[in-house]
Design an enzyme around this catalytic site. Structure first.
Site, PDB file in Angstrom:
ATOM      1  N   ASP A 141      23.206  13.124  80.119  1.00 55.44           N
ATOM      2  CA  ASP A 141      23.594  13.243  81.524  1.00 55.44           C
ATOM      3  C   ASP A 141      24.958  13.909  81.680  1.00 55.44           C
ATOM      4  O   ASP A 141      25.888  13.635  80.910  1.00 55.44           O
ATOM      5  CB  ASP A 141      23.645  11.831  82.113  1.00 55.44           C
ATOM      6  CG  ASP A 141      24.055  11.823  83.573  1.00 55.44           C
ATOM      7  OD1 ASP A 141      23.279  12.328  84.394  1.00 55.44           O
ATOM      8  OD2 ASP A 141      25.156  11.328  83.879  1.00 55.44           O
ATOM      9  N   GLU A 196      21.604  17.909  80.441  1.00 56.50           N
ATOM     10  CA  GLU A 196      21.669  18.169  81.875  1.00 56.50           C
ATOM     11  C   GLU A 196      22.806  19.140  82.141  1.00 56.50           C
ATOM     12  O   GLU A 196      23.964  18.845  81.895  1.00 56.50           O
ATOM     13  CB  GLU A 196      21.900  16.898  82.689  1.00 56.50           C
ATOM     14  CG  GLU A 196      21.657  17.168  84.159  1.00 56.50           C
ATOM     15  CD  GLU A 196      22.486  16.344  85.132  1.00 56.50           C
ATOM     16  OE1 GLU A 196      22.317  16.553  86.338  1.00 56.50           O
ATOM     17  OE2 GLU A 196      23.302  15.521  84.705  1.00 56.50           O
TER      18      GLU A 196
HETATM   19  C1  LIG Z   1      19.768  15.089  87.228  1.00 58.56           C
HETATM   20  C2  LIG Z   1      20.680  13.973  86.886  1.00 58.56           C
HETATM   21  O1  LIG Z   1      20.502  13.319  85.889  1.00 58.56           O
HETATM   22  N1  LIG Z   1      21.656  13.691  87.707  1.00 58.56           N
HETATM   23  C3  LIG Z   1      22.619  12.640  87.473  1.00 58.56           C
HETATM   24  C4  LIG Z   1      23.883  13.271  87.037  1.00 58.56           C
HETATM   25  O2  LIG Z   1      24.861  12.337  86.808  1.00 58.56           O
HETATM   26  C5  LIG Z   1      25.200  11.576  87.934  1.00 58.56           C
HETATM   27  C6  LIG Z   1      26.239  10.607  87.483  1.00 58.56           C
HETATM   28  O3  LIG Z   1      25.854   9.969  86.314  1.00 58.56           O
HETATM   29  C7  LIG Z   1      23.975  10.867  88.511  1.00 58.56           C
HETATM   30  O4  LIG Z   1      24.313  10.287  89.747  1.00 58.56           O
HETATM   31  C8  LIG Z   1      22.865  11.859  88.731  1.00 58.56           C
HETATM   32  O5  LIG Z   1      21.701  11.196  89.132  1.00 58.56           O
END
Ligand SMILES: CC(=O)N[C@H]1CO[C@H](CO)[C@@H](O)[C@@H]1O
Ligand SMILES: *[C@@H]1O[C@H](CO)[C@@H](O)[C@H](O)[C@H]1NC(C)=O
Ligand SMILES: *[C@@H]1O[C@H](CO)[C@@H](O)[C@H](O)[C@H]1NC(C)=O
Ligand SMILES: [Ca+2]
Ligand SMILES: [Ca+2]
Length: 588
Positions: free
Chosen positions: A229, A301
């Site tokens: 993430d 991500e």
């Molecule tokens: C797509 C995804 O995983 N989004 C996450 C990115 O990180 C933030 C903080 O951890 C999350 O709120 C999102 O859902």
């Protein structure tokens, strides 16, 4: 004209006929895999408390097996106060009690192993919860933990020397300043997401070590890898002479509390965030060397420019992540996109893709509105076809195989901090809750998700017509049947190893996968809001006069198994069809 074309075609054909003789490299399990994202809160509730849980997931792994997907990645299941639905971890080595126990997790893995499914966990390295013991200790300046987070005295307030102002203008992705004052420590800490998600300090080697331990802990429990993430957030620019530098303003976003108000040259996309992924890859590879089994993988991500995101793959000297996520079909494509725009979105990832690396296609996740709402109801099947027929890996968010639409969530029911941090008038423009409502298993109470009187988010009103049971047992077509047919199609050699070309003609998108002299698969999608005729022979002389219709969208009246005369194809608005045949010769 005609003869040069034929000549060219022959030249190409011979070149390809030669290259086809090269032995095929055995691919790793993930290179042609379909990944399915499970959002655990909303997948299946096994004990009637209105929240999905691990035993719920385990009970439904057979569903994934029947879908035909190869692997699932599960959004965070760790212990968490749930201010950001688990993306605020208070213990990286334990399960959130409402989701189950470590033993339940072990059961989940052994059931997955039995079914031949690979399980990936979401790994959230950038920040912990402020309720993690590391943060509690760090805030108390406990020896060894002082520098686990990003602490700073801030600036002296010129109007009151006893007061402090934030160290820099950095913003939170969830609105407002990214710095929060701690009364206890008398310093600010940096949080890119909510104030309950302090950023860990990866410039501290102890933090790097802690996170390596987390990876090993879950590898030992049998996971096949991690979806990581917010990786582009991991490192911030180090302070210069003890001062954090302000980011420049972005004139396109005047709202000073909006994250996009600044150009993120210091809090995103730092080179160190790439390096650390290479280190994690080493850990995974070493683990495999010692313990055997299939490759363990990293999915990253990243919503950054491709020139940055592509670096996660690694370079000539170093292996990186197997799959940095490609969000271009989410960011660059919507209801209004035409075939040319779609081609540009696809090009954006494929152009500059480092040689030998595997592309991937994400069309939905828990942060964006549902596929039909974003791309238009009529294009739902087309988007699933696209994600499955483009070369490489497909990634499906739970419910997108059913064509689930956004749920209705009132202001009072809203729990997502991105919504809650706004107000009752505008929350719906920000909240991510509508894409997170419970999964639709059947037409019974709460869509078969839970027996609770109240589920954590309301079940969407559409559940009686859009659900697994109804779609599996439909007399005719359904989104789900189309999805399953697409996965079956992916087992063909041409889909695993074939070449690809895409183009457009009169706003009809045309994608072919092919092995010259052998197999051909063609996807056609009409992106017009009117009927369109195309003559495929004219567009691509290598396509034979007749193809077999293999899969058609819900809005199509064409019949699977019948023949398509490719010299005169009539497509209704947003109609999409997949056809197959034999490719006589190579054509660019
Ligand atoms: C797509 C995804 O995983 N989004 C996450 C990115 O990180 C933030 C903080 O951890 C999350 O709120 C999102 O859902
Ligand atoms: C809600 O927020 C919007 C945008 O920030 C603002 O324009 C509006 O006045 C606010 N409404 C209320 C009721 O606070
Ligand atoms: C389609 O194109 C081919 C090749 O140019 C041509 O021979 C054929 O007549 C065209 N068919 C129609 C229906 O236009
Ligand atoms: Ca439960
Ligand atoms: Ca960070």
């Amino acid at each position: 004209m005609r003869s040069t074309r034929t000549l060219l075609a022959l030249v190409y054909f011979s070149v390809f006929a030669l290259s086809c003789k090269a032995p095929e490299r055995t691919k790793e399990w993930w290179e042609n895999a379909e990944f399915y994202q499970i959002y655990p809160r909303s997948f299946k509730d096994s004990d009637g408390d209105g929240l999905g849980d691990l035993n719920g997931i385990t009970s439904k792994l057979q569903y994934l097996k029947d879908l035909g997907v190869k692997s699932a990645w599960i959004s965070p299941i760790y212990k968490s106060p749930m201010f950001d639905m688990g993306y605020d971890v208070s213990d990286y080595m334990d399960i959130h009690p409402a989701y189950g126990t470590l033993e339940d997790f072990d059961n989940l893995i052994s059931e997955a192993n039995r079914l031949g499914l690979k399980i990936l966990l979401d790994f959230v390295p950038n920040h912990s919860s402020d309720e993690h013991e590391w943060f509690v200790k760090s805030e108390n300046r406990e020896a060894g933990y002082e520098d686990y987070y990003i602490w700073d005295d801030g600036k002296i307030d010129p109007s009151d020397p006893n007061k402090r102002l934030p160290p820099s203008n950095w913003l939170s992705a969830f609105r407002g300043s990214g710095w929060k004052w701690s009364e206890k420590r008398k310093q600010f800490y940096y949080h890119c997401f909510t104030v309950k998600q302090p950023d860990l300090n990866f410039r501290n080697p102890l933090v790097v070590k802690e996170m390596e331990k987390v990876l090993t802990f879950w590898l030992e429990r049998g996971v096949s890898g991690f979806r990581c993430d917010a990786v582009t957030n991991i490192y911030e620019k180090a302070p210069l002479d003890g001062v954090y530098l302000d980011e420049p303003e972005n004139p396109d976003q005047p709202d000073p509390d909006d994250f996009d108000h600044l150009k993120h040259i210091y809090v995103l996309d730092q080179p160190e965030s790439i390096e650390i992924v290479y280190q994690w890859r080493k850990i995974l590879d070493e683990y495999r060397e010692k313990n055997g089994g299939d490759q363990r993988i990293l999915m990253i991500e990243t919503g950054s420019p491709n020139s940055y995101s592509h670096q996660f793959y690694g370079n000539a000297n170093t292996e990186g992540a197997q799959l940095p996520f490609n969000f271009n079909l989410i960011f660059k494509v919507d209801k209004t996109t035409d075939a040319q725009g779609l081609i540009e979105a696809i090009d954006t990832w494929l152009i500059g893709l480092p040689a030998g690396r595997t592309p991937n296609w994400v069309i939905g996740n828990h942060d964006n509105r549902r596929v039909p709402n974003r791309y238009g109801m009529e294009r739902t099947d087309f988007m699933n076809m696209l994600g499955m027929i483009l070369p490489g890996v497909s990634v499906t968010y739970q419910g997108d195989e059913l064509g689930m639409v956004d749920g209705e969530v009132t202001w009072v029911e809203t729990v997502d901090p991105m919504g809650c941090n706004t107000n009752s008038t505008v929350y719906d423009d920000y909240s991510r809750d509508p894409a997170r409502t419970p999964f639709h298993w059947d037409s019974t109470y709460n869509a078969g998700f839970s027996t609770a009187t109240k589920t954590w988010l309301p079940v969407a009103s559409t559940y009686q017509t859009i659900n697994v049971d109804v779609e599996l047992n439909a007399n005719g077509k359904s989104h789900l049947k189309i999805y399953k047919d697409l996965i079956k199609l992916r087992s063909k050699r041409v889909m695993r190893n074939g070449n690809y070309r895409y183009r457009e003609n009169n706003n009809v998108f045309i994608l072919k996968r092919f092995i010259p002299g052998e197999e051909l698969v063609v996807l056609l999608g009409n992106m017009n809001d009117h009927n369109e005729y195309i003559n495929l022979s004219e567009v691509d002389p290598s396509i034979p006069a007749n193809l077999e219709i293999l899969i058609v969208s819900m809005n199509s009246e064409k019949v699977v198994g019948t023949t398509l005369n490719t010299k005169s194809v009539l497509l209704k608005p947003s109609e999409a069809i997949v056809c197959g045949g034999t490719l006589a010769f190579y054509w660019r």
